[in-house]
Design a protein around this motif. Sequence first.
Motif, PDB file in Angstrom:
ATOM      1  N   ASP A  49       1.407  -3.656   1.347  1.00  0.00           N
ATOM      2  CA  ASP A  49       0.137  -3.029   1.702  1.00  0.00           C
ATOM      3  C   ASP A  49      -0.058  -1.658   1.052  1.00  0.00           C
ATOM      4  O   ASP A  49      -1.150  -1.077   1.127  1.00  0.00           O
ATOM      5  CB  ASP A  49       0.000  -2.899   3.219  1.00  0.00           C
ATOM      6  CG  ASP A  49       1.114  -2.064   3.846  1.00  0.00           C
ATOM      7  OD1 ASP A  49       1.891  -1.415   3.098  1.00  0.00           O
ATOM      8  OD2 ASP A  49       1.215  -2.061   5.090  1.00  0.00           O
ATOM      9  N   LEU A  50       0.973  -1.129   0.421  1.00  0.00           N
ATOM     10  CA  LEU A  50       0.923   0.135  -0.324  1.00  0.00           C
ATOM     11  C   LEU A  50       0.494   1.325   0.538  1.00  0.00           C
ATOM     12  O   LEU A  50       0.021   2.342   0.021  1.00  0.00           O
ATOM     13  CB  LEU A  50      -0.019   0.015  -1.526  1.00  0.00           C
ATOM     14  CG  LEU A  50       0.375  -1.000  -2.613  1.00  0.00           C
ATOM     15  CD1 LEU A  50      -0.675  -1.021  -3.723  1.00  0.00           C
ATOM     16  CD2 LEU A  50       1.737  -0.669  -3.188  1.00  0.00           C
ATOM     17  N   SER A  51       0.674   1.206   1.866  1.00  0.00           N
ATOM     18  CA  SER A  51       0.275   2.308   2.748  1.00  0.00           C
ATOM     19  C   SER A  51       1.150   3.550   2.569  1.00  0.00           C
ATOM     20  O   SER A  51       0.742   4.650   2.930  1.00  0.00           O
ATOM     21  CB  SER A  51       0.323   1.847   4.208  1.00  0.00           C
ATOM     22  OG  SER A  51       1.629   1.414   4.555  1.00  0.00           O
ATOM     23  N   PRO A  54      -0.093   6.667  -2.595  1.00  0.00           N
ATOM     24  CA  PRO A  54      -1.494   7.104  -2.743  1.00  0.00           C
ATOM     25  C   PRO A  54      -2.417   5.914  -2.977  1.00  0.00           C
ATOM     26  O   PRO A  54      -1.978   4.819  -3.342  1.00  0.00           O
ATOM     27  CB  PRO A  54      -1.446   8.022  -3.971  1.00  0.00           C
ATOM     28  CG  PRO A  54      -0.026   8.459  -4.076  1.00  0.00           C
ATOM     29  CD  PRO A  54       0.798   7.325  -3.574  1.00  0.00           C
ATOM     30  N   GLU A  55      -3.710   6.123  -2.778  1.00  0.00           N
ATOM     31  CA  GLU A  55      -4.671   5.046  -2.943  1.00  0.00           C
ATOM     32  C   GLU A  55      -4.962   4.772  -4.415  1.00  0.00           C
ATOM     33  O   GLU A  55      -4.778   5.638  -5.273  1.00  0.00           O
ATOM     34  CB  GLU A  55      -5.973   5.391  -2.220  1.00  0.00           C
ATOM     35  CG  GLU A  55      -5.844   5.469  -0.704  1.00  0.00           C
ATOM     36  CD  GLU A  55      -7.182   5.737  -0.048  1.00  0.00           C
ATOM     37  OE1 GLU A  55      -8.194   5.892  -0.785  1.00  0.00           O
ATOM     38  OE2 GLU A  55      -7.218   5.792   1.196  1.00  0.00           O
ATOM     39  N   GLY A  56      -5.414   3.548  -4.687  1.00  0.00           N
ATOM     40  CA  GLY A  56      -5.900   3.192  -6.004  1.00  0.00           C
ATOM     41  C   GLY A  56      -4.827   3.056  -7.070  1.00  0.00           C
ATOM     42  O   GLY A  56      -3.662   2.759  -6.788  1.00  0.00           O
ATOM     43  N   THR A  58      -3.370   5.270  -8.899  1.00  0.00           N
ATOM     44  CA  THR A  58      -2.246   6.206  -8.790  1.00  0.00           C
ATOM     45  C   THR A  58      -1.156   5.646  -7.891  1.00  0.00           C
ATOM     46  O   THR A  58       0.039   5.749  -8.193  1.00  0.00           O
ATOM     47  CB  THR A  58      -2.727   7.567  -8.240  1.00  0.00           C
ATOM     48  OG1 THR A  58      -3.712   8.109  -9.119  1.00  0.00           O
ATOM     49  CG2 THR A  58      -1.566   8.549  -8.124  1.00  0.00           C
ATOM     50  N   GLY A  59      -1.576   5.046  -6.789  1.00  0.00           N
ATOM     51  CA  GLY A  59      -0.614   4.443  -5.875  1.00  0.00           C
ATOM     52  C   GLY A  59       0.175   3.322  -6.524  1.00  0.00           C
ATOM     53  O   GLY A  59       1.387   3.186  -6.311  1.00  0.00           O
ATOM     54  N   PRO A 190      -9.880  -4.824  -8.490  1.00  0.00           N
ATOM     55  CA  PRO A 190      -9.064  -3.743  -7.917  1.00  0.00           C
ATOM     56  C   PRO A 190      -9.093  -2.508  -8.810  1.00  0.00           C
ATOM     57  O   PRO A 190      -9.206  -2.615 -10.033  1.00  0.00           O
ATOM     58  CB  PRO A 190      -7.655  -4.360  -7.868  1.00  0.00           C
ATOM     59  CG  PRO A 190      -7.872  -5.829  -7.900  1.00  0.00           C
ATOM     60  CD  PRO A 190      -9.099  -6.053  -8.715  1.00  0.00           C
ATOM     61  N   ASP A 191      -8.985  -1.347  -8.190  1.00  0.00           N
ATOM     62  CA  ASP A 191      -8.980  -0.095  -8.944  1.00  0.00           C
ATOM     63  C   ASP A 191      -7.808  -0.067  -9.924  1.00  0.00           C
ATOM     64  O   ASP A 191      -6.661  -0.275  -9.531  1.00  0.00           O
ATOM     65  CB  ASP A 191      -8.867   1.089  -7.977  1.00  0.00           C
ATOM     66  CG  ASP A 191      -8.867   2.418  -8.706  1.00  0.00           C
ATOM     67  OD1 ASP A 191      -9.657   2.566  -9.649  1.00  0.00           O
ATOM     68  OD2 ASP A 191      -8.054   3.296  -8.348  1.00  0.00           O
TER      69      ASP A 191
END
Length: 355
Positions: A49-51, A54-56, A58-59, A190-191
């Motif tokens: 879930d990549l929580s 960071p978002e996007g 970069t994450g 997706p970003d």
Amino acid sequence: MDSDLKNIIKNESKNRVKWGFIIGLLCAILWGFAYIAFAMQWLVPPFNDLSAFPEGATGMMVATATMLTVQASIAIVILSIFYLGGTGKLADLPRTILTYKISKWYALAAAFGGPIAVYGTTLAIGYIGAAFAASAAILTAVVGAFVAKLWYGENITKRAWMGIGIMIFGGIFILNPVQTIAEITNPTAPDGLWLGYLGAIVSFIGWGIEGAVAGRVIDLTDSDTGLHARFFAELLIWIVVIWPIFLMLLGPDIVVTALKAAFSSPSFLIWTTLAVLTANLSYVFMWKTYPLIGVGRGMSVSTLYVLFAIIALYVFMGSPTAWWVVLGAAIAVVGIFVMYWDSGDSLLESTRSSE
């Protein structure tokens, strides 16, 4: 006596070639099945879930670096200590590392093979899928041939040019520019999806350069200690170069959170250990083929991994593969064998220096 000596040499050559192809096939099987572990790494915490990142885009980049840093750490423990220790070669590792005129080339191989090639293919797996990433990486041989030609004048024969042309044709099917552009420009994509496709391209460029470096330096050391010097250099690059950059750009809180989440996830550590026991051990086998059947033929046999990867991903994970990817991979495999395949006496006479 001369006749007996010739028979002994001929039998030894046949035995060397036989084991070269056997080890190359084992390499292909291990690397193919490694893509199951590679895919599963993205399906278990903290990467599902990549929580913790960071978002996007970069994450995704931080997550990929985290994943590969843990993998490199486990590889050093398992392969350097247990494998080299079990074969009685552990004492040779520090001598190889401290011999700068040799270790600098293994460090160069690590730079292109780790933070470039492995990083790129892992991004491709995370964004697009393991079968696509595996198929795209097969174009490594094309880059390796060109780099070897430009760097140290390795001859590219008419047969090799034909094989390169076939592989590039297969690569067009795999990368499928029309489909790629459509997916990247899709507003719902997706970003950073373009990073996945860029990662696939970077992966075969990085591995191609690494292969050319390995073909140049592997004669200078034992393949096992040389390869593990390369693994050690890769881990240092992650620790000394990559993570300080993330620290400056993102801050210590994000870096600590990402690494802590990965090292504290039992399921991720299990799948990463399996990735090491397949992919990194496959590296060991591939480098062992070089003195037996030559760098080119060793690469040609090992690239059969793509077929095992596609089959294994479908059988064990139910992952379908687009028809154009399968077709492109099959065409590329044919191209590799056109490039490097020999038979009869020319094969028995092959050595690394003749490649």
